[in-house]
Structures are given as structure tokens and as C-alpha cells.
Design a protein around this motif. Structure first.
Motif, mmCIF file in Angstrom:
data_model
loop_
_atom_site.group_PDB
_atom_site.id
_atom_site.type_symbol
_atom_site.label_atom_id
_atom_site.label_comp_id
_atom_site.label_asym_id
_atom_site.label_seq_id
_atom_site.Cartn_x
_atom_site.Cartn_y
_atom_site.Cartn_z
ATOM 1 N N LEU A 1 8.833 43.974 44.157
ATOM 2 C CA LEU A 1 9.976 44.999 44.177
ATOM 3 C C LEU A 1 9.906 45.283 45.373
ATOM 4 N N GLU A 2 9.449 44.782 46.447
ATOM 5 C CA GLU A 2 9.922 44.028 48.732
ATOM 6 C C GLU A 2 10.712 43.657 48.066
ATOM 7 N N ALA A 3 10.851 43.037 47.222
ATOM 8 C CA ALA A 3 12.115 42.239 47.567
ATOM 9 C C ALA A 3 13.537 42.245 48.396
ATOM 10 N N ALA A 4 13.853 43.894 47.527
ATOM 11 C CA ALA A 4 15.097 44.368 47.961
ATOM 12 C C ALA A 4 15.150 44.781 49.284
ATOM 13 N N ASP A 5 13.429 45.136 50.337
ATOM 14 C CA ASP A 5 13.368 45.650 51.568
ATOM 15 C C ASP A 5 13.788 44.565 52.393
ATOM 16 N N ARG A 6 14.092 43.156 52.150
ATOM 17 C CA ARG A 6 15.060 42.333 52.867
ATOM 18 C C ARG A 6 15.825 42.068 53.414
ATOM 19 N N GLU A 7 16.922 42.661 51.841
ATOM 20 C CA GLU A 7 18.281 42.369 52.575
ATOM 21 C C GLU A 7 18.610 43.248 53.532
ATOM 22 N N ALA A 8 20.252 43.156 53.820
ATOM 23 C CA ALA A 8 20.852 44.067 54.963
ATOM 24 C C ALA A 8 20.632 44.966 53.601
ATOM 25 N N ARG A 9 20.901 46.173 54.997
ATOM 26 C CA ARG A 9 21.138 47.857 54.426
ATOM 27 C C ARG A 9 22.584 47.645 54.567
ATOM 28 N N GLY A 10 23.071 48.184 53.140
ATOM 29 C CA GLY A 10 24.611 48.983 53.331
ATOM 30 C C GLY A 10 24.856 50.308 53.670
ATOM 31 N N VAL A 11 26.064 50.604 53.668
ATOM 32 C CA VAL A 11 26.318 51.723 54.325
ATOM 33 C C VAL A 11 25.939 52.936 53.618
ATOM 34 N N PRO A 12 25.947 53.224 52.616
ATOM 35 C CA PRO A 12 24.909 54.901 51.886
ATOM 36 C C PRO A 12 23.512 54.566 52.431
ATOM 37 N N GLN A 13 22.507 53.335 52.840
ATOM 38 C CA GLN A 13 21.233 53.168 53.839
ATOM 39 C C GLN A 13 21.826 53.591 54.913
ATOM 40 N N GLN A 14 22.829 53.470 55.368
ATOM 41 C CA GLN A 14 22.976 53.112 56.972
ATOM 42 C C GLN A 14 23.150 55.254 57.122
ATOM 43 N N VAL A 15 24.261 55.539 56.345
ATOM 44 C CA VAL A 15 24.438 57.026 56.548
ATOM 45 C C VAL A 15 23.442 57.791 56.278
ATOM 46 N N GLY A 16 22.143 57.411 55.376
ATOM 47 C CA GLY A 16 21.455 57.914 54.918
ATOM 48 C C GLY A 16 20.252 58.294 56.302
ATOM 49 N N GLY A 17 20.038 57.272 56.503
ATOM 50 C CA GLY A 17 19.356 57.544 58.006
ATOM 51 C C GLY A 17 19.957 57.949 58.752
ATOM 52 N N LEU A 18 21.445 58.039 59.393
ATOM 53 C CA LEU A 18 21.685 58.565 60.196
ATOM 54 C C LEU A 18 21.620 60.220 60.119
ATOM 55 N N LEU A 19 21.798 60.806 58.981
ATOM 56 C CA LEU A 19 21.192 62.213 58.115
ATOM 57 C C LEU A 19 20.437 62.301 58.043
ATOM 58 N N ALA A 20 19.348 61.888 58.397
ATOM 59 C CA ALA A 20 18.268 61.733 58.415
ATOM 60 C C ALA A 20 17.515 62.344 60.092
ATOM 61 N N GLY A 21 18.376 61.912 61.001
ATOM 62 C CA GLY A 21 18.020 61.833 62.192
ATOM 63 C C GLY A 21 18.897 63.724 62.619
ATOM 64 N N ALA A 22 20.037 63.557 61.396
ATOM 65 C CA ALA A 22 20.731 64.875 61.933
ATOM 66 C C ALA A 22 19.967 65.804 61.108
#
Lengths: 96, 165
Positions: free
Chosen positions: B79-100
Motif C-alpha cells: 500500500l505504501e508504493a503509491a507514495d513513491r509515485e509523483a504527485r498529480g495535479v489533484p494532490q498538488q492543488v489539495g496541498g495548496l488548499l490545505a495551506g490556504a
């Protein structure tokens, strides 16, 4: 530097936002699931802070009460998530 | 709050936020060390804010969460393998929204005109919380117990299915 409601809300907000970041940014299911306690812990800390610093005499322990409810809810959500977690069918473990 | 309690509050807040960052940024079982730090720090913060019963409940719940996550990670390392993949646009937008979200919450904390006041009348102890949970807010407690029962039952059933396989 004395503690007032503002630092409590600030720490609670930071914890909530870190949890939101973890849930949104992690791609693995256990990683995202680990962010859930942070999210709900931040909300619980804000409730306890309001209960301590800005409460009315009629409802003094309501914030603490809902912090207890949130802690139980966190455990229930993580237990359900851990039960549902399994690898996808394309992985060797998923075909087991 | 006196100076000792204030110093303790800031030390525990630092521990909690450091643990939260470890949960957000580290991988694998090291992440659970961060969750343990959050459990200890958050329970200490609750206790420092005169919420001893909530502190005990949070400590127990978070330790149980850490053990459940550890069990999941050991049962399904893939299950941890998914974290080694590059983040897509949804993950990056979600991270930015969390900062906001953090910026908005910090702004509200500083600019919000909250009514201050610590009431010394009335009781504030475990029995008062118990009366609220089992009396006035019994429906919320029942809903929580139902959710907890579903989670534990699902965990037990799934664990049994895995053992049978």
C-alpha cells in the motif's frame, strides 16, 4: 507569554491544516488515513480551548464533551479505514 | 494561566506540531512515531487546558489509531508504493488548499473578536461530562458507539477473512 484563546486556536488550526495537507497530498491509503487523527485533533483542541477560555457558565464542559466524541470518532474512522485497506488487484499482494 | 502552565503549553504545542509534520512528511512506520508524538502532545495540551478526561480519551484513541495503522502497514506493505509515485495535479492543488485553510484559520484566530471569560461557577469534572454524554447528548454518544461498533466489526471480519486465506 501567557496562554490565551489565540495561541490555542492557532495550534489547533495548524494541526487541522497539517491533517488536511496529509489527507490531500498523500497518495497511499495508510498515509492519508494517518492524517485523519490530525484533522480531528485540531478541531478537538479548538473545542477544548473555547471551553477553557471563552465559555458561558451554562455550558462549561460542552467543548470537552465534544472533544471526547471527536476522539472516539477518530478511532472509529481509522478502524474502519484500516479494515477496508487492501492492495489493488494489479499488485502481487492484491492477487494473493 | 501561570508561567509554568504557559511554558508547558508551548512545549507541548511544539511537540504536537513536530509530530504532525512527521506524519505528513515521513514514510512507512517512522510516520507512526510522529503520530505517537501527536498523541502525547495533544493529551498534554488537553490536560494543560483543564480537560483531563478528554486528555485520557484522546491518548487512548490515538494510541489505538497508531497500532491499527502499524498493523495495516505490516499486513499490506504494497500500500505504501503509491507514495513513491509523483504527485498529480489533484494532490498538488489539495496541498495548496490545505495551506490556504491554515492561513484563513490563523487570520481568524488573530482577528476574531472572541468573548473572553473563564467561568468559575459550576462543576467541571468527569462526572459532568458523563452526565452530558449519557443525558443531554445521548443521541450523539449512541451514534458514536454505532460508528465505533461498525469500525471494529469491519476490522474483525476483514482480519478473519485474511487469516482464512
Amino acid at each position: 507569554m501567557t496562554v490565551t484563546l489565540v495561541p490555542v486556536l492557532f495550534v489547533g488550526g495548524a494541526l487541522f491544516a497539517t491533517g488536511a495537507f496529509t489527507v490531500a497530498y498523500r497518495r497511499s491509503f495508510p498515509g492519508a488515513l494517518a492524517g485523519l487523527p490530525l484533522l480531528l485533533g485540531g478541531a478537538g483542541l479548538d473545542l477544548v480551548g473555547v471551553s477553557r477560555f471563552a465559555t458561558s457558565s451554562a455550558d462549561r464542559v460542552a467543548g470537552q464533551e465534544f472533544a471526547v466524541v471527536l476522539a472516539g470518532l477518530t478511532l472509529a474512522a481509522v478502524a474502519a479505514g484500516a479494515a477496508l485497506a487492501r492492495p489493488g488487484p494489479g499488485t502481487p499482494e492484491g492477487r494473493r | 494561566m501561570d508561567a509554568l502552565h504557559s511554558a508547558l503549553f508551548y512545549a507541548l504545542a511544539a511537540l504536537t506540531l513536530a509530530g504532525a509534520l512527521a506524519v505528513a512528511l515521513l514514510a512507512g512506520e517512522r510516520r507512526l512515531l510522529g503520530l505517537l508524538a501527536v498523541a502525547v502532545g495533544l493529551a498534554g495540551l488537553y490536560a494543560d487546558l483543564s480537560a483531563g478526561f478528554a486528555a485520557g480519551a484522546a491518548l487512548l484513541a490515538y494510541l489505538a489509531c497508531a497500532s491499527l495503522l502499524l498493523r495495516t502497514l505490516r499486513a499490506w506493505p504494497a500500500l505504501e508504493a503509491a507514495d513513491r509515485e509523483a504527485r498529480g495535479v489533484p494532490q498538488q492543488v489539495g496541498g495548496l488548499l490545505a495551506g490556504a485553510v491554515f492561513l484563513v484559520l490563523a487570520y481568524v484566530a488573530y482577528r476574531g473578536d472572541f468573548a473572553a471569560g473563564f467561568q468559575t461557577s459550576g462543576e467541571i469534572n468527569t462526572s459532568a461530562i458523563g452526565r452530558l454524554l449519557l443525558g443531554r447528548d445521548a443521541l450523539a454518544a449512541e451514534a458514536l458507539a454505532g460508528a465505533f461498533l461498525v469500525g471494529v466489526t469491519a476490522a474483525a471480519v476483514t482480519s478473519r477473512v485474511r487469516r482464512v486465506r
